[in-house]
Scaffold this motif. Structure first.
Motif, short mmCIF file in Angstrom:
data_model
loop_
_atom_site.label_atom_id
_atom_site.label_comp_id
_atom_site.label_asym_id
_atom_site.label_seq_id
_atom_site.Cartn_x
_atom_site.Cartn_y
_atom_site.Cartn_z
N CYS A 118 0.86 -1.18 0.00
CA CYS A 118 0.00 0.00 0.00
C CYS A 118 0.90 1.23 0.00
N ASP A 130 3.89 2.32 -13.83
CA ASP A 130 4.27 1.37 -12.78
C ASP A 130 4.55 0.03 -13.47
N ILE A 179 -3.33 -2.55 -10.46
CA ILE A 179 -3.07 -1.53 -9.44
C ILE A 179 -4.37 -0.78 -9.18
N SER A 212 -6.21 2.28 -7.45
CA SER A 212 -5.76 3.61 -7.04
C SER A 212 -6.96 4.44 -6.55
N SER A 217 -8.73 7.85 -4.63
CA SER A 217 -8.61 9.29 -4.41
C SER A 217 -9.49 9.71 -3.26
N ASN A 252 -3.89 9.95 -2.14
CA ASN A 252 -4.01 8.85 -3.10
C ASN A 252 -3.47 7.60 -2.42
N THR A 275 -2.60 3.57 -3.30
CA THR A 275 -2.57 2.50 -4.31
C THR A 275 -2.25 1.17 -3.62
N ARG A 284 -0.89 -2.65 -4.59
CA ARG A 284 -0.12 -3.33 -5.63
C ARG A 284 0.40 -4.64 -5.07
#
Ligand code: AKG
Length: 332
Positions: free
Chosen positions: A191, A208, A219, A221, A223, A290, A292, A294
């Motif tokens: 994260c 990425d 991924i 993402s 907001s 933000n 993300t 992954r």
């Protein structure tokens, strides 16, 4: 799988979970996420954290049962592009509380590093606040002891395996990770969190596409807070390549609002660049978070993420009095 089933799965203690064989709402292979949540401790603590991180307040946790707040819209009308755009994913009303909670409770860094450009060493100051949690799939945190163990042998990881100090996700981010795994049908072990304090903070065009994420990474993402444009453009295509004719000259612009989520998947990272450009003017000076999720496959991914998102500088925390990030001495 129905939304209700997915959420039952999320809120059921891991020990009571059975493997699922049905499909999640997005259309890839089904997956059984392993999500273990303890609600008996009000904070996440770990020796690697500069201070404890409170668990999600119960009303925010409860509101997550309404996720996703809207159907995802597929955006795949240009070569190599595969996005699922939720506008929003987190229910309206709760997303700003989540924004304020995370801004107040997480710890951030303002990372500086050096790169070689044209034979010269150049100093780079990351133009935003960053933080990161997680470890690549060769290691994992044993949930009970919070000890980093080797995934294959389950033995504690030798202290010299990493030239950084991996940190487990605090509950407040792990709760979102678990839900995201269900709705995107992907697993995540990292994260990354960015905080853009104003329109002057940004991230330049990049993809990425590191090898440590594998060939076609998913991924997710998120907001939260101020609206910012998320711009995407195809990587340069060699002249004569037919695909060029189908690629728009204009960057794709998604006006990401609070609670929105973009899932980038398939061949997107291999072929597209994305950025959050600087903005000035009215309404652009508010903060934005933000997040993300992954999945890093090898130890090089862990080292890269901690180097560029934690670094070796001071810890920054939100100051409610002055309404800005303040560097804390001795983790205070
Ligand atoms: O802030 C965003 O929406 C994008 C963040 C991003 O591109 C990244 O962390 O790699």
């Amino acid at each position: 799988m129905s939304k209700k089933r997915a959420l039952e799965s999320f809120f059921t203690p891991a020990s009571q979970k059975k493997a699922r064989s049905d499909r999640a709402p997005s259309d890839s292979t089904a997956l059984t996420p392993v999500c273990q949540h303890t609600t008996d401790h009000p904070t996440s603590t770990h020796s690697t954290y500069p201070h404890p991180v409170p668990h999600l307040p119960p009303h925010i946790q409860a509101a997550l049962s309404e996720i996703p707040a809207s159907e995802g819209r597929q955006i795949n009308d240009q070569p190599d592009l595969d996005l699922l755009y939720f506008q929003p994913f987190i229910p309206s009303g709760i997303e700003n509380e989540l924004f304020r909670f995370l801004r107040k409770e997480l710890f951030f860094y303002r990372v500086k590093y050096k790169i070689k450009r044209g034979g010269f060493e150049t100093d780079i100051s990351t133009p935003r606040y960053t933080t990161v949690f997680g470890v690549d799939q060769t290691s994992k945190f044993e949930p009970s002891a919070s000890t980093l163990v080797d995934t294959k042998s389950s033995k504690p990881v030798p202290p010299d395996r990493y030239d950084c100090t991996p940190r487990p996700l605090p509950q407040c981010l792990d709760a979102l990770r678990c839900i995201t795994e269900v709705f995107t049908n992907s697993e995540y072990n990292f994260c990354l969190v960015n905080y853009y304090a104003s329109g002057s903070d940004s991230i330049s065009y990049h993809s990425d596409d590191e090898r440590f994420l594998g060939a076609m990474p998913s991924i997710a993402s998120f907001s939260l807070g101020a609206k910012r444009d998320f711009c995407m453009k195809h990587k340069p295509v060699p002249p004569g390549n037919d695909a060029k004719d189908n690629i728009s000259d204009k960057p794709l612009k998604l006006p990401l609002g609070s609670g929105d989520m973009v899932l980038m998947r398939g061949t997107t990272q291999a072929n597209w660049l994305h950025s959050i450009p600087k903005r000035s003017g009215k309404g652009t000076q508010e903060g934005r978070i933000n997040i993300t999720f992954r999945k890093a496959l090898v130890k090089g991914g862990t080292e890269n993420y901690y180097r560029y998102n934690v670094g070796d500088g001071g810890v920054w925390r939100w100051d409610e009095g002055t309404k800005e990030m303040k560097e804390r001495k001795n983790g205070s």
